[in-house]
Scaffold this motif. Structure first.
Motif: not given
Length: 402
Positions: A52-64
């Motif tokens: 979860c900490p590494s998710l913050i700030g990422r673009d959620p549409q870059q699923i792959e």
């Protein structure tokens, strides 16, 4: 669009569920199932402490890209804890992407390949007679396919058979309980159940059975051969799958269709089974096999070898996983069947949903996303309570497969 929050929600409305909620700076959120029956807190820790900490700030549409970031980046690949955590993230991101596109998930995957989704449910009883009563109840409700399990004479408890008239829940104690198993008694009795079902309900009802990994390949070959007159839809998990060569031996001796995969975590667990055409149905789940992104790869490989999907769908998966699976089922070209062990009303209240059942078939609904949400305030009323799966011993005390 950026991810601003990734929150893990643990609740127990009748059994434990782990849910991941990912929220974006545009107010769109998605939810994913991270439930690993009997080991829920291990996934919670992996998500909260590492992913979860590494998710913050990422673009959620870059699923792959996000999927590979967590799969390759951990170095310690695969395994039920890691892949369940990745699956929760993946499912939530697909939920977000479909909501942003304002379309149901199955449309984003490529559109539906069928009008409705056939499901099977569980008919369990302490003996053959009570199992037949359960089959009749589900046939009356419109089910076209039923999995049958019954108690075995001389064995105090049997997999799939509930105690005290309650719905079957395998995680039955704070610490693992122990049960006793006899392969000989089981093999001598279970074909009698199949014969009784066929005698009462005829040949049109799809008939399934779960062995739960308890036989050796030659024992499974015997059961498969003896089951042939009753033309089962499938024989599930007849042997442990760690040794994939064992399934080839079963296949050599029987034409009874074979299904496996609910404990699989990646395409590598089933690659040889699929390529050798040792199985007919792959049962991997959205939540335990890395989410929709990875499950698509498994299904595409399976399609090349005439293997169909038959995803696990017991109540050890939350309604979120069921919703995502139904959208996948609607789309996947090589669909076979979907397991459906009904969630309780209490569970469904915590997880508002759009999927619908009618006359033995499901449809996933037309709401944007995968169509299942979580009521956080209601979930808070049902705190986590540790519940472990049993262990199994032979009659001489030897620890055996559960």
């Amino acid at each position: 669009m950026k991810i601003t929050e990734a929150k893990v929600i643990v609740c127990s409305p009748g059994r434990n569920f782990v849910t991941l909620k990912i929220t974006t700076d545009e107010g769109v959120y998605g939810v994913g199932d991270a439930t690993l029956n009997g080991r829920e807190k291990a996934v919670v820790s992996y998500l909260e402490d590492y992913l979860c900490p590494s998710l913050i700030g990422r673009d959620p549409q870059q699923i792959e890209d996000i999927w590979h970031f967590f799969y390759r980046g951990a170095y310690w690949r695969r395994g039920p804890v890691g892949m369940s955590a990745i699956a929760a993230i993946d499912t939530a991101l697909w939920d977000i992407k479909a909501k942003v596109a304002n379309m149901p998930l199955y449309q984003l995957l490529g559109g539906r390949s069928r009008d409705r989704i056939m499901v099977y449910t569980h008919a369990n009883g302490n003996d053959i007679e009570s199992t037949l009563e359960q089959v009749a109840k589900y046939v009356e409700k419109g089910y076209k396919a039923v999995r049958v399990q019954c108690g075995i004479p001389g064995i105090a408890s049997t997999y799939g058979v509930p105690k005290g008239g309650k719905a079957y829940e395998p995680a039955d104690a704070d610490l693992p309980s122990e049960s006793v198993w006899s392969t000989e008694k089981y093999l001598n009795h279970i074909p009698k159940l199949f014969a009784a079902v066929r005698e009462q309900f005829g040949d049109d009802l799809h008939l399934l059975h779960d062995v739960h990994h308890r036989l050796t390949p030659i024992e499974a070959a015997r059961l498969g051969k003896e089951s042939e007159p009753f033309h089962l839809f499938w024989l599930e998990d007849c042997v442990p799958a760690e040794n994939q060569e064992g399934w080839k031996l079963v296949r050599q001796h029987t034409t009874t269709p074979l299904a496996v995969g609910e404990v699989f975590n990646s395409i590598h667990d089933c690659r040889e089974l699929i390529q050798s055409q040792s199985i007919d149905y792959i049962r991997s789940t959205v939540v335990h096999a890395g989410g929709i992104t990875h499950l698509r790869r498994i299904a595409d490989l399976a399609a090349l070898y005439h293997v169909k999907t038959g995803f696990h769908g017991a109540t050890d998966l939350s309604p979120i996983c069921m919703g995502a699976a139904l959208h996948f089922d609607y789309w996947v070209p090589n669909f076979g069947i979907q397991e459906h062990m009904p969630h309780t009303e209490q569970m469904l209240e915590v997880f508002p949903h759009h999927f619908e059942f009618s006359d033995g078939f499901f449809t996933p609904g037309e709401a944007p996303g995968h169509g299942v949400d979580i009521d956080e305030k209601l979930a808070d009323k049902y705190p986590y309570k540790r519940a472990c799966l049993p262990v199994n011993r032979l009659e001489d005390g030897t620890l055996w497969h559960w």
